[in-house]
Design a protein around this motif. Structure first.
Motif, PDB file in Angstrom:
ATOM      1  N   ALA A  83       0.919  -1.341   0.111  1.00  0.00           N
ATOM      2  CA  ALA A  83       0.045  -0.052  -0.038  1.00  0.00           C
ATOM      3  C   ALA A  83       0.727   1.392   0.038  1.00  0.00           C
ATOM      4  CB  ALA A  83      -0.961   0.094   1.315  1.00  0.00           C
ATOM      5  N   ILE A  84       2.114   1.056   0.007  1.00  0.00           N
ATOM      6  CA  ILE A  84       3.016   2.336  -0.134  1.00  0.00           C
ATOM      7  C   ILE A  84       3.051   2.825  -1.352  1.00  0.00           C
ATOM      8  CG2 ILE A  84       5.417   3.049   0.119  1.00  0.00           C
ATOM      9  CD1 ILE A  84       5.806   0.693   2.424  1.00  0.00           C
ATOM     10  N   TRP A  85       2.858   4.271  -1.381  1.00  0.00           N
ATOM     11  CA  TRP A  85       2.832   5.089  -2.670  1.00  0.00           C
ATOM     12  C   TRP A  85       4.065   5.630  -3.056  1.00  0.00           C
ATOM     13  CZ3 TRP A  85      -0.530   4.204  -6.498  1.00  0.00           C
ATOM     14  CH2 TRP A  85      -0.675   5.300  -7.694  1.00  0.00           C
ATOM     15  N   GLY A  86       4.713   6.579  -1.932  1.00  0.00           N
ATOM     16  CA  GLY A  86       5.942   7.074  -1.884  1.00  0.00           C
ATOM     17  C   GLY A  86       5.520   8.447  -2.919  1.00  0.00           C
ATOM     18  N   ARG A 144      -2.758  15.812  -1.162  1.00  0.00           N
ATOM     19  CA  ARG A 144      -1.750  15.050  -1.790  1.00  0.00           C
ATOM     20  C   ARG A 144      -1.064  15.745  -2.551  1.00  0.00           C
ATOM     21  NH1 ARG A 144      -3.684  11.613  -6.949  1.00  0.00           N
ATOM     22  NH2 ARG A 144      -3.625  13.928  -7.453  1.00  0.00           N
ATOM     23  N   ASP A 145      -1.566  16.804  -3.455  1.00  0.00           N
ATOM     24  CA  ASP A 145      -0.915  17.386  -4.546  1.00  0.00           C
ATOM     25  C   ASP A 145      -0.003  18.489  -3.769  1.00  0.00           C
ATOM     26  OD1 ASP A 145      -2.030  16.141  -6.439  1.00  0.00           O
ATOM     27  OD2 ASP A 145      -3.310  17.645  -7.195  1.00  0.00           O
ATOM     28  N   GLN A 190       3.976   7.927   2.450  1.00  0.00           N
ATOM     29  CA  GLN A 190       2.714   8.351   1.940  1.00  0.00           C
ATOM     30  C   GLN A 190       2.283   6.880   1.333  1.00  0.00           C
ATOM     31  OE1 GLN A 190       2.221  10.731  -1.461  1.00  0.00           O
ATOM     32  NE2 GLN A 190       0.280  11.326  -1.014  1.00  0.00           N
ATOM     33  N   MET A 191       0.978   6.776   1.509  1.00  0.00           N
ATOM     34  CA  MET A 191       0.215   5.398   1.200  1.00  0.00           C
ATOM     35  C   MET A 191      -0.651   5.654   0.165  1.00  0.00           C
ATOM     36  SD  MET A 191       1.564   3.879   3.529  1.00  0.00           S
ATOM     37  CE  MET A 191       0.965   2.376   3.514  1.00  0.00           C
ATOM     38  N   MET A 192      -1.059   4.710  -0.471  1.00  0.00           N
ATOM     39  CA  MET A 192      -1.695   4.649  -2.048  1.00  0.00           C
ATOM     40  C   MET A 192      -2.902   5.622  -1.810  1.00  0.00           C
ATOM     41  SD  MET A 192      -2.653   1.047  -3.269  1.00  0.00           S
ATOM     42  CE  MET A 192      -3.536   0.797  -4.840  1.00  0.00           C
TER      43      MET A 192
END
Lengths: 377, 395, 395, 377
Positions: C352-355, D33-34, D201-203
């Motif tokens: 689930a990590i996006w980074g 987010r942005d 930061q997660m999805m």
């Protein structure tokens, strides 16, 4: 090797299809059922099949066989699956003959294989002991007494067990339930003292037997004592692939009949095959069947080629075919609707045969587990 | 309708309880094993026991075979609240229903709403008294899901209708005295508008039946054939050519019954049956794939039961149920099919035994029978169409 | 076409092998890591390395960027058999493709079949020589699966066409020199019959692009806008209003590419990735549900590969493939989505990590990207429609 | 108890929906987010929520809370799920507060709960150590030294860990990985010596942290030493049900947006919602969502009623909701088609949030297994 059948195999397939359509259509199975035929198949028909060489298709020439190869046998089984033909082809032609061929000594082969090929001898494997197929968990005991063994225990779901002449009995000569070592195959006369055979009609209108053994004397070992598991595995792998070919025929026929029905049956003034929800479900089935076709021919070739990966291929094929035939026959009933629920319509016979074939030689979960086990995960 | 006070209800409950305790025979205080064990009435009644007969007659005499129907038509004249009390008290003692019939559950409601006075008087009374066994003639071989596409014709011959055609899935038609039918009375009208609702005597000349054998074996279903059958004009229910609205009314009624009832038999939870069949290995079912499948099924099943509960509570709170019964019909029947798939898997080769009688091959036959669940009473496809159109507004 | 003897072929093979060994730089003898690493050509070429440039130029000079195209158009003029030999020898050394472009894979085949001599001469040569970067303008925001519903208009202004409208999913439009487009030239005709195939210079006044950000992050996709763009009349390919047949030809081409190629990267089998992520417990994956899911996926995947193999063998034996490419497109993309579902499950919270960059959240982003597989190149629904109609004959 | 919400709960739900629609729509999450907001949520907004009592909804009145009950809290979470509102509601309002409420002593409750309710304190649970949630497998060590414990190990996926003031750390004071006994919860200051917090930061554009502990001194035990598992289980059961309520809101919103799109989007001259294959898939989703709604309200009531079956209900709810939100958000993207793949369209945010929520406090397989375990099979 190209994944197609050659001309010879195609000829066999075509002629078998014609023969079966005429001599052993679904109506013939219905007749056997309604007449409560205890033999479970048409003896004269089996004789004819044997005369055409069907029972000896993969038996080497030296034992009177045709040595035609497994891809060819698969075509035959597929066509028999299409017509739901009841015969000892699976019990004897596929499994019994193979056990003797792979494990038997020269004398046994010479004695038994020609007789099987001639349609004179029914030899079936007695292996399952409970609801779930699991060879290594065999508990039936065989205790040595002099030159003989004494068998005690019970076997279930013995295909054509009610009419078999010889039984190939898997019993434990050493070790404990769960061990692969310590299993031995015995050739036992079905009339032997201490054997009691209980006939059972199965869902698919074919027959199986529950057989109990009480101090049955067995003098004839098939293969090596305590070492039976390995050759048994080969026999069962071939059996799984063979029955998968039969199931492929059954699912193809059921699917084709369903698609035909979708085109013919009208509701709300249009053929029901014009409804997109049914179209998509049919398209999904088409795809799964394509996958099954590839698996079956690949697996049949693998037998002919002595592929060392045979067990994995057998398990994946039996698993996939089992799930797909479940899908296809369930959808067939649903798409035929009320008509499909009636015994008058033949489509129900396909679902019933599918259910029995699914659990023969191990069901979906068994083979899925075995597949993963063979890959080491 | 006069309002009933709580006090009145308490009195009614006490009286009812006393009466039931005094009048319901001991042998009747248990759930019937199958539909074969219940009493169906009819001109040639078949009682399983003296007790069954006694119980039926006592209840009939109080009008409690049809407790909420008017007394004038052989009913009990009970209010909704009183009926609830009666049912609660019967459940308390586990009393069997004294009379089961499609007359009570299906034709009755239709006649009460659409019948004329003479029809009510004649037929409702006979139904309450268990004197006539009714069966239903809706489906036809050519129609299926397209119920309104029916072809059985009733021609107006002046003093009677002349009916010709064929019905299918007429449950118990062999036993029935009468059949209520949908017939086409105007072949030129659009298909929903040329249908009428007709009552036909099964003894009439030209009526014949043929039992239907299912893939599971013998069944209660029949085909019923009409070959120039004369039907008196007074047997038309409602307006000529307006039968479709009666049919729709009854279908909704039927669907909510099928969806809502659940399985009346008390049986072991599925996971317990699984343990019995497959056994545990280190505390877990000795087949991890089946274990997951069964857990999934049980979760969905409990979720379904809670959804029925929630919908009932919402209805009580005034929220309309709308087409939700289609969802229940769909989900319940699909779950039931899946349950039998799992039972088959659990029982392996043993489940493939068919035998000579239904009991010998019960699991395999029950399994085959479940395949019809998603076809009868409106196919799963029809239910999904209804959900999509009437709940989601897609179309 | 003259027939080539086996001897000729053997000679060709020896010469080719020697030439490749002498001319393909060492650093080029490996599979490119991504589409970013391949050479795309164009008026503003971007080489990853000197070796890449050298390799491209050497191959270009032999016409081997487009080996089977006629020499007159910058191709290699090889026969089918020779081309097979060349590919085999390149594979043997693991040589990279010297030039990758939609000009080669898509526009080229269309021009060869439908273009006039002048167009072939000009454009095919430029494509072979890697001088022009082409992109594709088919899809439009309003059209989607209904490709023929496109609205971009080209009006005949006598000496030129005036194009206005919007295209979407124009891969690499920002980099492209030219775009090949479907445009509506007859708004009054039935939708399939009023479409033409037009070539448009991306430098023309009125053309603008906007990159599309996907749910997975940055992408190669753009929107391309046409605001009264003048297009010379000679840029029409094929007949006016007959562009749909060119489009269909290319779509079939594309679909069989997408379905057939499989995953070019060599990666661990899924079960091995599962063992790495979850570990074994007593020899079995330490999550029995995932174990079964993975076994199922692998069986289907191998079955798919065998089916591609079988279909290829059947085609060689003269059996028509027909609409089977739709099945491959469907199954391959659904399998790929499922694979990423399984990878996500295997990697739990880590997945689930996006980074901040694509690499940090690679799995999650790749997963998101796979959701487009069953949409682009014809949705899964469209493929199922095609199977149902053209293979099963339902409609 | 009737499976419907009462008037008070409905009022809260309605006002929350209005507030969130205005103050924290999906666009607000996109903005966070942005802007690469490292806090992960809007502090001022959280302050407003706290002022409305959202952070103290189920906290007893004696600690400054509203004691409004869990069915009410569920309505709030459901509405926050609809708007994908990022806030410490889950990390602190649901989990942190509950751990303190259920395990803390009077002093701890008095010190911490009012501060949480006021939106001044972020307290989060540090429990997971690897990719898969499995509390009993905790290995982080806590070794007693005098009056303190020394913590060593690593925690991952700590929700809002990057901004937390206090960490509730689950560590092993006895036993070995896999044992339920021997676990202890510690209250640790996030600034303590030896703690290193890595922001991730997660999805779903929310934030979590990887936190390593090197000889961190912990003096404050929450609950009983070695006996932490039981109360932890209660906390996690409530957490699962709470996040299920949030997920229910997310799936309902995603589904409603999808159905709306099916009605608006035209292809081949008709709305795509007129295609039967899509209709049936939508109808199937409708049904699954109905089941989910019932489970969530039943489970919320079960918390309010101290139902002894809470663990089983929590696991079945989290499992079912997880699978259904997967189905619904996947189908949403597919039905939106190309548009759904773009970041401009909001539907993708729902799928991403779904994915993170699915693995929070145990994924589908974990809860399916736990459900069966709790029933004894």
């Amino acid at each position: 090797m190209a994944l197609i059948i050659n001309e010879e195999q195609q000829m066999l397939k075509t002629s078998a299809a014609e023969f079966l359509k005429e001599k052993a259509p679904v109506a013939a199975l219905r007749k056997l059922r309604d007449e409560k035929n205890q033999q479970g198949y048409d003896q004269a028909l089996w004789q004819q099949m044997a005369e055409m060489g069907w029972a000896s298709l993969v038996i080497p020439e030296q034992y009177g066989g045709l040595d035609f190869g497994y891809v060819g046998l698969g075509q035959l089984l597929e066509e028999m699956g299409r017509t739901l033909t009841a015969s000892p082809m699976v019990s004897t032609g596929l499994v019994g003959a193979h056990a003797i061929l792979l494990a038997g000594n020269a004398a046994q082969k010479e004695r038994l294989l020609p007789a099987i090929g001639a349609g004179e001898l029914i030899v079936t494997l007695a292996i399952d002991e409970r609801r779930q197929h699991h060879p290594a968990k065999t508990t039936m005991s065989a205790v040595k007494q002099g030159n003989e063994y004494v068998l005690n225990g019970k076997k279930v779901f013995v295909l054509d067990g009610q009419v078999a002449n010889q039984l190939i009995v898997v019993a434990r000569t050493a070790g404990k339930a769960g061990d692969e070592a310590g299993l031995t195959m015995f050739l036992v006369d079905a009339q032997a003292q201490g054997i009691e055979i209980g006939h059972q009609q199965m869902m698919d209108s074919r027959n199986a037997a529950t057989i109990s053994f009480e101090n049955v004397k067995a003098a004839e070992v098939l293969g090596q004592v305590d070492q039976g598991f390995e050759v048994l595995t080969q026999v069962l792998d071939i059996a799984c692939i063979g029955i998968s070919a039969e199931m492929l025929g059954t699912m193809c026929e059921a699917f084709e009949r369903t698609v035909k029905y979708l085109k013919e049956r009208k509701q709300f003034g249009v053929p029901i095959g014009s409804f997109q929800a049914l179209q998509h479900r049919a398209a999904l089935m088409y795809g799964e069947i394509e996958i099954c076709k590839s698996m079956v021919i690949k697996a049949l070739q693998a037998i002919d080629q002595n592929n060392p990966d045979l067990s994995r291929m057998a398990s994946m094929t039996k698993a996939k075919i089992g799930e797909t035939i479940r899908l296809v026959t369930n959808e067939a009933i649903q798409m035929f609707g009320g008509i499909g629920m009636t015994d008058d319509e033949e489509i129900g016979f396909f679902m019933k045969r599918a259910r029995v074939a699914q659990v023969t030689f191990g069901d979906y979960n068994y083979h899925l587990d075995r597949y993963a086990r063979l890959l080491g995960f | 309708m006069e309002t009933i006070t709580q006090q009145d209800l308490d009195v009614f409950r006490a009286e009812t309880r006393a009466w039931l305790e005094a009048n319901c025979p001991e042998s009747i205080r248990q759930t019937p094993k199958s539909m074969e064990d219940v009493f169906w009435g009819g001109s040639n009644p078949h009682y399983k026991s003296e007790d069954q007969k006694r119980w039926f007659e006592r209840m009939r005499d109080r009008g409690w075979t049809t407790p909420m129907w008017p007394k004038a038509y052989g009913g009990g004249g009970l209010s909704k609240q009183q009926n609830k009390v009666l049912l609660e008290e019967m459940t308390r003692l586990n009393c069997q229903t004294p009379l089961f019939s499609f007359g009570i559950s299906m034709l009755g409601p239709a006649l009460l709403k659409f019948g004329n006075e003479a029809q009510k008087k004649e037929h409702l009374t006979a139904i309450s008294r268990g004197e006539v066994w009714w069966c239903q003639g809706y489906s036809e071989p050519g129609a299926g899901s397209d119920l309104a596409g029916l072809q059985t014709r009733a021609e107006d011959m002046g003093d009677h209708y002349l009916v010709s055609g064929q019905k299918v899935w007429t449950s118990y038609a062999e036993n029935a005295d009468m059949i209520f039918c949908l017939v086409r009375t105007n072949p030129d009208a659009k298909k929903h508008t040329g249908i009428s609702f007709l009552l036909i005597d099964m003894q009439s000349e030209g009526v014949s039946t043929r039992p239907i054998r299912l893939i599971s074996g013998k069944s209660v279903f029949c085909e019923t054939f009409f070959d120039n059958v004369k039907v008196p004009k007074e047997n038309l229910v409602g307006e000529l050519n307006a039968g479709w609205s009666i049919a729709k009314y009854l279908l909704t009624h039927e669907r909510s019954m099928i969806g809502g009832i659940g399985d009346v038999r008390k049986e072991k939870p599925l996971f317990q049956m699984a343990i019995d069949a497959v056994g545990l290995d280190n505390g877990k079912l000795d087949d991890p794939v089946l274990r997951a499948d069964i857990a999934r099924w049980m979760i969905d099943q409990e979720g379904l039961m809670w959804t029925i509960e929630r919908t009932t509570d919402e209805a009580k709170a005034g929220q309309p149920i709308g087409a939700k019964s289609s969802f229940f019909k769909y989900y319940y029947t699909e779950q039931n099919k899946l349950k039998y798939e799992l039972l088959m898997a659990l029982n392996g080769t043993e489940a493939a035994i068919w035998g000579d009688t239904y009991d010998e091959g019960k699991l395999a036959r029950d399994f085959c029978r479940t395949k019809g669940n998603s076809i009868e009473g409106g196919t799963s496809e029809i239910q999904l169409n209804i959900i999509s159109k009437h709940i989601l507004g897609l179309g």
